[in-house]
Structures are given as structure tokens and as C-alpha cells.
Design a protein around this motif. Structure first.
Motif, PDB file in Angstrom:
ATOM      1  N   ALA A 264     -67.428 -44.848  51.055  1.00  0.00           N
ATOM      2  CA  ALA A 264     -68.235 -43.748  51.606  1.00  0.00           C
ATOM      3  C   ALA A 264     -67.307 -42.751  52.297  1.00  0.00           C
ATOM      4  CB  ALA A 264     -69.262 -44.284  52.599  1.00  0.00           C
ATOM      5  N   MET A 265     -67.652 -41.474  52.181  1.00  0.00           N
ATOM      6  CA  MET A 265     -66.849 -40.446  52.846  1.00  0.00           C
ATOM      7  C   MET A 265     -66.946 -40.631  54.361  1.00  0.00           C
ATOM      8  SD  MET A 265     -64.856 -37.922  52.504  1.00  0.00           S
ATOM      9  CE  MET A 265     -64.943 -37.005  50.998  1.00  0.00           C
ATOM     10  N   ARG A 266     -65.791 -40.731  55.016  1.00  0.00           N
ATOM     11  CA  ARG A 266     -65.805 -40.942  56.468  1.00  0.00           C
ATOM     12  C   ARG A 266     -65.629 -39.615  57.187  1.00  0.00           C
ATOM     13  NH1 ARG A 266     -63.010 -46.803  57.471  1.00  0.00           N
ATOM     14  NH2 ARG A 266     -64.315 -47.880  55.962  1.00  0.00           N
ATOM     15  N   ARG A 267     -66.721 -39.130  57.708  1.00  0.00           N
ATOM     16  CA  ARG A 267     -66.682 -37.848  58.407  1.00  0.00           C
ATOM     17  C   ARG A 267     -66.407 -38.052  59.886  1.00  0.00           C
ATOM     18  NH1 ARG A 267     -70.898 -37.670  54.799  1.00  0.00           N
ATOM     19  NH2 ARG A 267     -70.738 -36.082  53.188  1.00  0.00           N
TER      20      ARG A 267
ATOM     21  N   VAL B 174     -59.143 -40.957  46.533  1.00  0.00           N
ATOM     22  CA  VAL B 174     -58.235 -41.840  47.293  1.00  0.00           C
ATOM     23  C   VAL B 174     -58.616 -41.799  48.780  1.00  0.00           C
ATOM     24  CG1 VAL B 174     -55.835 -42.293  47.950  1.00  0.00           C
ATOM     25  CG2 VAL B 174     -56.362 -41.597  45.622  1.00  0.00           C
ATOM     26  N   ALA B 175     -58.971 -40.600  49.252  1.00  0.00           N
ATOM     27  CA  ALA B 175     -59.372 -40.465  50.658  1.00  0.00           C
ATOM     28  C   ALA B 175     -60.618 -41.306  50.937  1.00  0.00           C
ATOM     29  CB  ALA B 175     -59.632 -39.000  50.982  1.00  0.00           C
ATOM     30  N   ARG B 176     -61.569 -41.282  50.034  1.00  0.00           N
ATOM     31  CA  ARG B 176     -62.790 -42.084  50.214  1.00  0.00           C
ATOM     32  C   ARG B 176     -62.464 -43.568  50.172  1.00  0.00           C
ATOM     33  NH1 ARG B 176     -67.721 -38.712  48.278  1.00  0.00           N
ATOM     34  NH2 ARG B 176     -68.943 -40.511  48.817  1.00  0.00           N
ATOM     35  N   THR B 177     -61.561 -43.933  49.259  1.00  0.00           N
ATOM     36  CA  THR B 177     -61.221 -45.346  49.096  1.00  0.00           C
ATOM     37  C   THR B 177     -60.529 -45.899  50.330  1.00  0.00           C
ATOM     38  OG1 THR B 177     -60.952 -45.002  46.725  1.00  0.00           O
ATOM     39  CG2 THR B 177     -59.932 -46.967  47.645  1.00  0.00           C
ATOM     40  N   THR B 178     -59.591 -45.124  50.857  1.00  0.00           N
ATOM     41  CA  THR B 178     -58.764 -45.632  51.960  1.00  0.00           C
ATOM     42  C   THR B 178     -59.328 -45.282  53.337  1.00  0.00           C
ATOM     43  OG1 THR B 178     -57.386 -43.660  51.742  1.00  0.00           O
ATOM     44  CG2 THR B 178     -56.621 -45.633  50.620  1.00  0.00           C
ATOM     45  N   GLY B 179     -60.339 -44.430  53.374  1.00  0.00           N
ATOM     46  CA  GLY B 179     -60.960 -44.088  54.655  1.00  0.00           C
ATOM     47  C   GLY B 179     -60.125 -43.165  55.509  1.00  0.00           C
ATOM     48  N   VAL B 180     -59.253 -42.383  54.872  1.00  0.00           N
ATOM     49  CA  VAL B 180     -58.466 -41.395  55.629  1.00  0.00           C
ATOM     50  C   VAL B 180     -58.770 -40.006  55.072  1.00  0.00           C
ATOM     51  CG1 VAL B 180     -56.613 -43.029  56.176  1.00  0.00           C
ATOM     52  CG2 VAL B 180     -56.441 -41.640  54.116  1.00  0.00           C
ATOM     53  N   SER B 181     -58.197 -38.980  55.720  1.00  0.00           N
ATOM     54  CA  SER B 181     -58.474 -37.613  55.269  1.00  0.00           C
ATOM     55  C   SER B 181     -57.654 -37.279  54.025  1.00  0.00           C
ATOM     56  CB  SER B 181     -58.146 -36.630  56.390  1.00  0.00           C
ATOM     57  OG  SER B 181     -56.760 -36.655  56.622  1.00  0.00           O
TER      58      SER B 181
END
Lengths: 265, 167
Positions: free
Chosen positions: A130-133, B137-144
Motif C-alpha cells: 500500500a502507498m505509505r503517505r 518499488v516505493a510501494r513495495t519497500t514503504g519508502v518514498s
């Protein structure tokens, strides 16, 4: 075009322009880099894929997908509001009387906004990919600072009279309420898949702590900023630490080998 | 994936066939051992099977799948460490297992990445083996996305140095 420009383009994921392609063609180092980064051929044996299909098919049952992220967020937020109100009923709503209408709006409005942000943050950590905002560290820092700062103009008394005697019951009540709400929240959080249990535990712990803080904010009539900062926020911090410890335990021991078929070939 | 959630056997078989090679490459790039990568892939599918209800219709599949794959890898690392802590030291080396490991040279990218920090290695593997975009990749790893770009840039710089130093 220089070699560094090529590296920057690769990292940026941008398509290579004609000038960059010409540079790669003429530069041995960049060409070698380009060739090295080619993904290797998949070497998975077909019988392995068949075996995986058999493994999965053997217990294939329809499942009901989780509600959407927005729905889950609303469920958490509604649960937060209902829990805080129900938990305060037997304790009595005494706190709102000591503040004016506008002060009440600002105080409880801030708590509702923070609860919405925590709901969103917990949901983002329940669903893989999930997109972390919302960043947990930033949210926790903002929450603690905003609640401490809003206490200064709202609760103008800074005396230390009976500071500990009046504070311990509030701390205890805050922690009990946070523990109860945390236990209820964990029932829903467990429906997700936690890719980072420590972060999820910390976020959920502080969210539960916010519920404990809100119960105190609805119940405790002590109009003392230091009391609120030390004991009410203290309950929230304790809950956050508890959540982090629970997450750490899950992170360390949650991945234990519970699939006996893994070693069967 | 929706077919898998509805227990459609054909859709499930197709999903496993389509997704397994890429996930296997990701694991192979991380552990550089064919047998262990196969074990991880099996563990991955068992986890996916348990967590299939968490996939949401309309959301990208790859970040969801690779996020689970990352978790499987972390748990495998912990498990290996726990086993190693309880292993007894022995003076004699045991015989090698019958299954020969794939020589490292056959997996050039994994060989090059082995000295990179974990986060950088993972970023390059996701971008190059998984074929994910920066956003995925950002969604997968939880970073920006910015952090992904920075990791990728540092990884490519380190790779360039390693390639330059190689004979």
C-alpha cells in the motif's frame, strides 16, 4: 553526456535519450554496466512450478477480500470514537465543562484529526504494497508536540500541587483504556498482512494511546497543562512503547517455521 | 488475482506460472543459492495463500507480491540466524548435499550485487529482476520515490566502481 549522467538517468528510471545511447555505445565502462544489469534468465524448473500449483490448489477456497483502504480507515475511526465515548460513560463526561465552546472545538477537533491520521497510518501498514503517505515517526512527533502545545493555552494552570497524587490515577486509567482499545484494534489489524510488524505495532500502540488520551480528555477535569503533558501524554507514550514491544516480539517470533511442508520435496 | 480470491483453479495456476519466475529471481539474487531460493519461493506462496484476501481489486499486483516476498526473506534470515546459534561446532566438514548449487558465475547480477548494502541490493533487484517501476518499488519497500532513486543511484555508482576494479 558523461558517465555520471548515464548513472543518474538509470537511477531516475527515465528512458535513455539518443545522446545517452550514443555515449553508451562509445564508452566501454557504461556498456559493461548496461550489460551487467540485464536481468538473468529465469532458472525455475517447470516441475517446481507444478509442485507449487499443487500445493496451493490443495487448499484453495474462496476468500472475501478486505474492505478498501478508505473503508478500513473509516472503520478504525468509527471504532475509535465509539470506544472513547463508551469508555467515558461510566467515568462521566466532566472535562468539557471546564473549557469554552471554542476551546472544546479546538481540542476535540484536533484529537479527531489525529485519530483519522492514525487510522490511515495503521491501514497503510496492514496491506502489503500500500502507498505509505504517512510516516510513523513524523506522525508521532507531530501528535505529541501538538497535544503538548495546545495544552498550554487551554489549561493555564501550571501549579505542581498534588502533582503525583492526582497524576497516577490518570496514568493508570489512560493505560488501561489504551490497552483495551489496543486489544480491540489488534483484532482488525490481524486481518492484514504485516510486512513491518515493529512499525505497525508502534503505530497501532500510539493510536491506542490516543484513545486512552481522549478518554482522559473527556473525563479528567484537572485544568493543569503540566498534568496533561506528564500523565495524559505519558499514558500515550507508554502505550506506544507497548505497541513497539509487541511488534518486536511479532517480528522476531512471528516468522517461525509454521509450514511443515516447506522441507518436503 | 481476483480469480485466485474466488478460488478459480485456472486463474490460480496461471498466476503461479506468471509470478513464480520473477519472485524466484528476486530470491536467487538475495540468497545466491538455488535450493534456498526454491524453499523461499514455496514459503512465499504459502504466505500469499494465507494473505490473498489482503489484495485489493484495482491495486497493482507486483508491489503487493514483492512486499510479501521481502517479508519472507527477512523471516528466512532470522530463521537461519536462529539455527546457526543452536548449531554445534564440528571439526569435520559433513559431505556436500547431493544437489549441486548453481555456480555463482551463472548469475552475474547477483554476484555483482553481493557486496552492496541490503537496501541498495534489494532496490536494484526489484528494478532489474522484478521489472518494477520506481513508484512500485516505493510501494513495495514503504519508502518514498526519492529514497528509491537515491538508493538506486548509490547502488549503480558502487557497481560501476566494482566493474572498474574487476580484472
Amino acid at each position: 553526456v558523461k558517465c555520471d549522467d548515464f548513472t543518474a538517468l538509470l537511477a531516475g528510471g527515465d528512458p535513455l535519450s539518443q545522446s545517452v545511447k550514443e555515449h553508451v555505445a562509445s564508452c566501454a565502462a557504461c556498456r559493461l554496466m548496461m550489460e551487467s544489469l540485464k536481468a538473468p534468465e529465469a532458472e525455475l524448473r517447470p516441475d517446481q512450478v507444478k509442485r507449487l500449483q499443487h500445493l496451493v490448489m490443495s487448499s484453495l477456497q474462496p476468500v472475501r477480500p478486505l474492505p478498501s483502504e478508505n473503508s478500513l480507515m473509516l472503520i478504525f475511526l468509527a471504532g475509535f470514537v465509539v470506544f472513547c465515548l463508551l469508555a467515558t460513560v461510566p467515568l462521566h463526561f466532566r472535562a468539557y465543562r471546564v473549557l469554552t465552546v471554542y476551546q472544546n472545538l479546538a481540542y476535540y477537533g484536533l484529537l479527531l484529526v489525529l485519530a483519522a491520521a492514525f487510522s490511515r497510518a495503521v491501514v497503510e501498514r496492514m496491506i502489503p504494497g500500500a502507498m505509505r503517505r504517512i510516516n510513523t515517526a513524523a506522525l508521532v512527533t507531530f501528535t505529541l508536540l501538538s497535544l503538548a502545545l495546545i495544552s498550554i493555552p487551554l489549561f493555564v494552570n501550571f501549579g505542581l500541587n498534588r502533582f503525583v497524587q492526582s497524576g497516577i490515577p490518570c496514568l493508570r486509567l489512560g493505560i488501561v483504556c489504551a490497552g483495551l482499545s489496543g486489544a480491540l484494534a489488534s483484532l482488525l489489524v490481524r486481518r492484514g498482512f504485516l510486512t513491518s510488524p515493529i512499525e505497525t505495532g508502534t503505530t497501532a500502540g500510539f493510536f491506542a494511546g490516543l484513545a486512552g488520551f481522549t478518554v482522559l480528555a473527556l473525563h479528567c477535569p484537572i485544568k493543569n497543562a503540566l498534568h496533561v503533558m506528564a500523565w495524559h501524554l505519558g499514558a500515550m507514550v507508554a502505550s506506544g512503547i507497548g505497541g513497539a514491544i509487541a511488534g518486536l516480539a511479532l517480528d522476531c517470533f512471528g516468522g517461525r517455521d509454521d509450514h511443515p511442508s516447506i522441507t518436503q520435496r | 488475482m481476483q480469480g485466485y480470491q474466488r478460488a478459480d483453479r485456472d486463474a490460480t495456476a496461471m498466476l503461479i506460472s506468471a509470478l513464480s519466475p520473477a519472485i524466484f529471481q528476486f530470491f536467487l539474487g538475495e540468497v545466491r543459492d538455488h535450493a534456498r531460493a526454491e524453499d523461499l519461493l514455496q514459503d512465499f506462496w504459502l504466505r500469499v495463500h494465507k494473505a490473498r484476501h489482503t489484495f485489493q481489486c484495482g491495486k497493482p499486483l507486483l508491489p503487493w507480491a514483492y512486499a510479501i516476498a521481502r517479508r519472507v526473506r527477512v523471516d528466512q534470515y532470522r530463521r537461519t540466524r536462529r539455527v546457526m546459534q543452536h548449531e554445534l561446532q564440528s571439526d569435520e566438514l559433513p559431505d556436500m548435499a547431493s544437489e549441486e548449487p548453481i555456480p555463482i558465475e551463472q548469475n552475474k547480477l547477483a554476484d555483482l550485487l553481493k557486496d552492496l548494502p541490503s537496501a541498495q541490493r534489494e532496490t536494484v533487484l526489484l528494478l532489474k529482476c522484478g521489472g518494477l517501476s520506481l513508484q512500485e518499488v516505493a510501494r513495495t519497500t514503504g519508502v518514498s520515490v526519492g529514497a528509491v532513486k537515491q538508493r538506486a543511484f548509490r547502488a549503480y555508482e558502487a557497481l560501476r566502481k566494482a566493474l572498474g576494479a574487476a580484472p
